[in-house]
Design an enzyme around this catalytic site. Structure first.
Site, PDB file in Angstrom:
ATOM      1  N   CYS A   9      10.404  -7.935   1.932  1.00  0.00           N
ATOM      2  CA  CYS A   9      10.857  -9.027   2.594  1.00  0.00           C
ATOM      3  C   CYS A   9       9.915 -10.044   2.542  1.00  0.00           C
ATOM      4  O   CYS A   9       8.769  -9.922   2.093  1.00  0.00           O
ATOM      5  CB  CYS A   9      11.404  -8.706   4.147  1.00  0.00           C
ATOM      6  SG  CYS A   9      10.179  -8.383   5.255  1.00  0.00           S
ATOM      7  N   ASN A  82       6.516  -6.415   6.177  1.00  0.00           N
ATOM      8  CA  ASN A  82       6.815  -6.600   4.854  1.00  0.00           C
ATOM      9  C   ASN A  82       6.181  -5.442   4.122  1.00  0.00           C
ATOM     10  O   ASN A  82       5.035  -5.331   4.106  1.00  0.00           O
ATOM     11  CB  ASN A  82       6.505  -7.730   4.339  1.00  0.00           C
ATOM     12  CG  ASN A  82       6.575  -7.862   2.620  1.00  0.00           C
ATOM     13  OD1 ASN A  82       7.244  -7.094   2.155  1.00  0.00           O
ATOM     14  ND2 ASN A  82       5.815  -8.943   1.937  1.00  0.00           N
ATOM     15  N   GLY A 370       2.906   0.944 -13.088  1.00  0.00           N
ATOM     16  CA  GLY A 370       1.677   1.636 -13.382  1.00  0.00           C
ATOM     17  C   GLY A 370       0.414   0.801 -13.139  1.00  0.00           C
ATOM     18  O   GLY A 370      -0.859   1.065 -13.411  1.00  0.00           O
TER      19      GLY A 370
END
Length: 636
Positions: A9, A82, A370
């Protein structure tokens, strides 16, 4: 069953040493509104007479009870998060055993109870990627915290008697603070291709560094470091290669498994390089059904990696999706992407990153990537260049300057990605600098002499000090003894933190997609930095120990392949399809709107590139990006 209550968020808010007014509450709602893309599913607010919090939520897990802000039992502590707390279940059990009462299944709720138990030390217990704002209502204390490696962003601004904070800069600009360019940050952008933290391109707005907390109380603030990377190879017990490789494999597998908890579909960004291929292999082993993989390619062969991604997808029987990027997308996307970037970022792979995020979001809500493997295991060509430079410097200066430099400078321009000509010219441009500086020059856009030619006298007169100050900043905090460790550390603290992670965060969030990065679990990072670098870059073989660890899982062709890097054929495109586009954006009339650059120099390098005399793609693209950014955020 309890599951992780993750939330991707945007968070924001403010603290006032005076009093929160109705217009302040409206401001926080406006700050949330411009981050709807980060969290289209939900929003939440809290305000009292001294503080206000806001958040936008993208539901990943705990779809029902994960609404924020979240309080403790007596509503004396409130927080917004978040990110993801990966060890939340263990923490919840421990806290419940001490009498704490939980009302949701959300990992966010762990934070308020940890704070009750440990105070400011709560952050040491968290393993995850996060930006947190916690308001101690009774104690009148605000705590802002950012995860250890900087996966999640957090910015702040001192404005009159208030401190504002937000996941994205655009939220802080809602305060109508002055949009004044920090000219030092602007200069650093043309050195690094990004704006190194803690600066931003806007004067007065700063980034909270990873592994830091800001504690605000009684109208004052202080920054508290709580973690940093440490290289401990010389002090670690002696272990042989096989033992290290086996442990590396097990730890990476654990890190991947932690990131598979979700109530929504998951996928992988798959380039076919060893990092994303390792994540794909380990994720396939842990998943109960075929995983979804996504790859981006190009028509230009030296840039295209689709065949490698396809080989990995076939090996692990994934549900694979590919997309080929064409030059027409650049003109279309650059103005759009400026709205999400907030400050100039000259990493051209923002374009394919946006496209692959958009593609993935049609199928999944969460994807693994990655990022971090190159910095941790010596994967970049610049590390090989460092080794080569030590040998090269043994030649007499007369040979280096009088013969080699002249030959290299006379090499004809190549259109290929990472051609010998490109590498040789980059190598020579940094060879006379200390290794830490040379590494940045090999990465970056403008070497010092080139930047002197680029900047107008008016802008140059406002600048003073060291153009490589961000490097000194990080080395003053911690400087590994071994030079290769030092260079890897700086890449973690600069290139990864302020370029790659920013790119991935903004481009994925622009599409409401969450990205998880197994290589950047801090416990895995601690292990990786305990491995001697002689097992990472062995001679001129990159990622030696990671390749050994994954040898039984990955196809031999993937283990042996050369690193290409996630880039686009900009040099060719600017010379051909984007010729008029570049000439228009960099025209003298367009440059005159701000007067930051030497028009004659810009026209010269553009003409040399268009004629094919030189490949100036790395000098031209930062200029093009800056022009679009300036139009969007300043002139517009």
């Amino acid at each position: 069953m309890i599951t992780m209550g993750g939330v991707m968020c945007g968070i924001c808010g403010l603290y006032s040493s005076g009093r929160i007014l109705p217009e302040d509450e409206r401001l926080v709602r406006g700050m949330c509104g411009v981050m709807t893309h980060r969290g289209p599913d939900d929003e939440g607010f809290y305000a009292d007479e001294a503080a206000a919090l806001g958040m936008r939520r993208l539901k990943i897990i705990d779809l029902v009870t994960g609404h924020q802000p979240i309080f403790n039992e007596d509503r004396s502590v409130v927080t917004v998060l978040n990110g993801e707390i990966y060890n939340f279940q263990e923490l919840r059990e421990e806290l419940a055993g001490k009498g704490h009462v939980f009302r949701t299944r959300s990992d966010t709720e762990v934070i308020v109870h940890l704070y009750e138990e440990k105070g400011e030390d709560f952050v040491h217990s968290l393993n995850g990627m996060f930006a947190i704002a916690l308001w101690d209502i009774r104690g009148r204390k605000m705590i802002l915290a950012r995860d250890r490696l900087g996966v999640k962003p957090l910015h702040y601004l001192f404005l009159n008697d208030k401190i504002l904070f937000a996941s994205e800069i655009k939220s802080l600009l809602e305060s109508r603070c002055p949009r004044e360019i920090d000219t030092t940050a602007l200069s650093q952008f043309f050195t690094f291709e990004y704006v190194p933290a803690p600066r931003t391109i806007f004067k007065g707005i700063q980034k909270l560094l990873p592994g830091r907390m800001m504690v605000i109380a009684d109208g004052r603030s202080r920054i508290v470091p709580y973690w940093n990377v440490r290289y401990t190879a010389d002090r670690s017990p002696r272990r042989n290669e096989d033992e290290l490789a086996a442990e590396l494999h097990d730890r990476l597998e654990q890190s991947v498994r932690k990131r598979l908890i979700s109530d929504v579909p998951l996928g992988v960004f798959l380039s076919g390089g060893i990092d994303s291929s390792s994540v794909t292999a380990l994720m396939s082993r842990a998943a109960s059904s075929p995983i979804k993989t996504f790859s981006i390619g190009f028509k230009e062969k030296s840039f295209d990696e689709l065949r490698f991604g396809r080989a990995v997808a076939e090996a692990f029987k994934t549900e694979h999706t590919e997309f080929v990027v064409e030059s027409s997308r650049v003109k279309e996307l650059v103005p759009i992407l400026m709205k999400y970037l907030d400050e100039p970022l000259a990493d051209a792979s923002i374009i394919p990153t946006y496209i692959i995020s958009k593609l993935a979001r049609e199928h999944v809500t969460v994807a693994l990537a990655g990022d971090g493997g190159d910095e941790l295991f010596g994967g970049y060509d610049t590390y090989k260049a460092f080794r080569l430079a030590r040998l090269y410097r043994k030649f007499p200066r007369l040979v280096r300057d009088g013969v080699v430099k002249k030959i290299v400078q006379g090499l004809p321009a190549s259109k290929k990605r990472l051609s010998f000509e490109f590498k040789a010219k980059k190598f020579i441009s940094g060879i006379d600098f200390p290794p830490e500086i040379a590494n940045t020059i090999w990465w970056g856009a403008y070497a010092p002499s080139q930047k002197e030619n680029l900047l107008s006298p008016g802008l140059a007169s406002t600048l003073s000090g060291d153009p490589f100050e961000p490097i000194r900043h990080h080395l003053n905090i911690y400087s590994p003894e071994d030079m290769l460790d030092r260079i890897c550390y700086l890449d973690l603290k600069l290139y990864l933190q302020d370029d790659l992670l920013v790119k991935v965060d903004r481009m994925s969030m622009a599409n409401s997609l969450e990205i998880r990065v197994p290589f950047l679990d801090y416990t895995f990072v601690d292990f990786a930095t305990s491995i001697p670098n002689s097992l990472k870059l062995k001679g001129f073989t990159t990622k030696y120990i990671l390749k050994k660890a994954m040898a039984k899982d990955l196809p031999a062709d993937i283990l042996r392949r050369k690193k290409i890097g996630f880039d686009i054929p900009l040099g060719v495109w600017i010379q051909n399809e984007l010729r008029d586009f570049a000439a228009d954006v960099l025209s003298p009339a367009a440059l005159r709107k701000h007067g930051f650059f030497n028009e004659a120099f810009v026209q010269r390098i553009l003409a040399e590139h268009l004629s094919g005399a030189h490949n100036h793609r790395q000098l031209l693209w930062p200029l093009i990006i800056f022009q679009f950014w300036y139009h969007e955020y300043i002139a517009g």
